[in-house]
Structures are given as C-alpha cells and as structure tokens.
Scaffold this active site. Sequence first.
Site, mmCIF file in Angstrom:
data_model
loop_
_atom_site.group_PDB
_atom_site.id
_atom_site.type_symbol
_atom_site.label_atom_id
_atom_site.label_comp_id
_atom_site.label_asym_id
_atom_site.label_seq_id
_atom_site.Cartn_x
_atom_site.Cartn_y
_atom_site.Cartn_z
ATOM 1 C CG ASP A 81 39.485 36.537 39.465
ATOM 2 O OD1 ASP A 81 38.795 37.618 38.747
ATOM 3 O OD2 ASP A 81 39.190 36.497 40.524
ATOM 4 C CG ASP A 83 39.184 42.184 43.489
ATOM 5 O OD1 ASP A 83 40.227 42.543 44.386
ATOM 6 O OD2 ASP A 83 38.581 42.999 42.717
ATOM 7 C CG ASP A 243 38.941 34.365 44.201
ATOM 8 O OD1 ASP A 243 38.512 34.691 45.169
ATOM 9 O OD2 ASP A 243 38.643 34.861 43.080
#
Length: 305
Positions: A81, A83, A243
Amino acid sequence: MRIFSRIHAIANSPKYSYSVHFLPLLPSLSSSPSYINIKTHLRYKINLCWGLSKMSVLSNSQLEEERSITSLAPLEAVLFDVDGTLSDSDPIHYDAFVEMLQEAGFNGGVPITEEFYVANIAGKHNEYLCETLFPDWDFEKGMKFLNDKEALFRRLAAGKIVPVNGLNRLRKWIEERGFKRAAVTNAPRPNAELMLSSLDLNDFFQDVIIGGECERAKPFPDPYLKGLEALSASPSHTLVFEDSPSGVKAGVAAGMPVVAVTFRNPEHLLRKAGATLLIKDYDDPKLWKALEELEKAAAGTQAAN
C-alpha cells in the site's frame, strides 16, 4: 444462484472456512432471506469445522496458521500500500479533511476528531466517502469536494513526505533478492505519483495499481488481484504490506498474508481485519525474525527439491 453455490462450496472446505470475511463484501444480497440463510449456514459450518464458540470470527492463532508468512516460501513478490504504509501521510490527509469539511459546514462546522478520521475516512476510497460523508449531496458535488481535497493534500504534502523507519532497509532486502514488487493503493494516481517520487520509489516498483481504476477498490480484493496479475505472481508466494483495516481486508480477501504497520490504526482493528503480523515500522525485530524464518523455509524447500 451461482454465487450462492460458490459460497456453499467454500463453507464445506475447512481450509477456507475463514472466507466468511467475504460476507461483508456482498451488500447487494445482505437484505435477502437467501443471503441470511447462507450466512447462518456458513457460520454453522465454521463452528463445526473449527470448534469455535464464536462462529463468525477465527482466533488470531488460527489466522496466523492459515496465512503464515513462512508458508509463502519461496517468496516471489511483494505488494505495498502507499499512504500510511510507505510514509506516515495520514496526518496531512487529516489536516486537509479538517480544513475542507469545516469550510463545508460538515458536523455543524465543528472540526472532525482524529478518532472520527481513523474510524470513518482513513483507507477508504473516495467514491465510498462521497456516499458516507455526503449522503444528501449529489455524486458530482461530493466527488468535486473530494478531488479538491486531494489537490489540497498534494499542496500540503510537498516536501513533507518521508519514509517510514526501516523502509530503505526493507527495500534493499527486496531488491537484493530480486522479488517482484508493485504499489497497490486507493489513492488517486496524482497522489500516488507524488508519494512515490518524493520517496524515490518510482524505479523500485514495477507497477502501480490504483483502486479507483479497478472495478472495485479496497476493501474488495480487486486491486490486489490486479497487482498479482500485473506481476504474474501467485498469491501463495506474495506478501502484502498495509496499514489500514480496509487494506488488510483487501489483501486477505485476495488470498495473501498481510503485514500491517500500526502507528496510526488501532491494533485490534487490524487484527480483526485479518493481519498476520503487526509491526511498529520496518525496523521492528518481529518483521526481520519473520523474514529470516521465511528464508530458512525457502532454503529447506530448495534442498528438498
């Protein structure tokens, strides 16, 4: 009925009993009696297969057993991922949302809290946010607001994007072993390009998959499945770094173990989403212990062959 038959087949396989996580991904069926019966049957089957007192949730140890990192040996690909995973960019997104939502009179003009941001915004794609944040707005107005917010993020983020601790160490480890790699994000492409260029990762990733350019964004598995296809990689030999609970769900639904960094999102939500391993950053000894065990397993597999 075809999808019902498929769900029934999954329910009858102990190996894939954890596929109950797909149930939230069937919103169009959620109100039908057939869906309710299937959901009840799935939970019943899981209870029989695993002997759980709570039918819809597997224990952490069972999740780890089913999607252990060591089982990926030999590793062939890594999906990241962007961000919050490559850089702690969520505070910048939060500031952009606070400013623009307050100007729009959201919540009576009272600024949103970080708790609200984590629970309702972080990791979600803009089409979803358009419907949940602005249910009374027409879609075009909502999307214009969110596109303007992304432009504000890019202005605020200029010169502030730094890598998560240990990212460069992990990058070197991956490059030295020649693993395939792709970025898989719900961020708009201009945001992803800004992030990757700021982190000097343009040449590191062989492809960049944008959730909004897939049929469905995270938490659906489509972006990660597209990443696997782009790299010609198998989910049985690919590791995901994430995250957010939304991203973790997407990786798990695509059939891969997920390592989640925990400096923003609550650990219990990441575990509930199905994360195999939680780390504070890429210098976390738990990560390197897992990678060491993965390499030992790969060496053992090679020796056996």
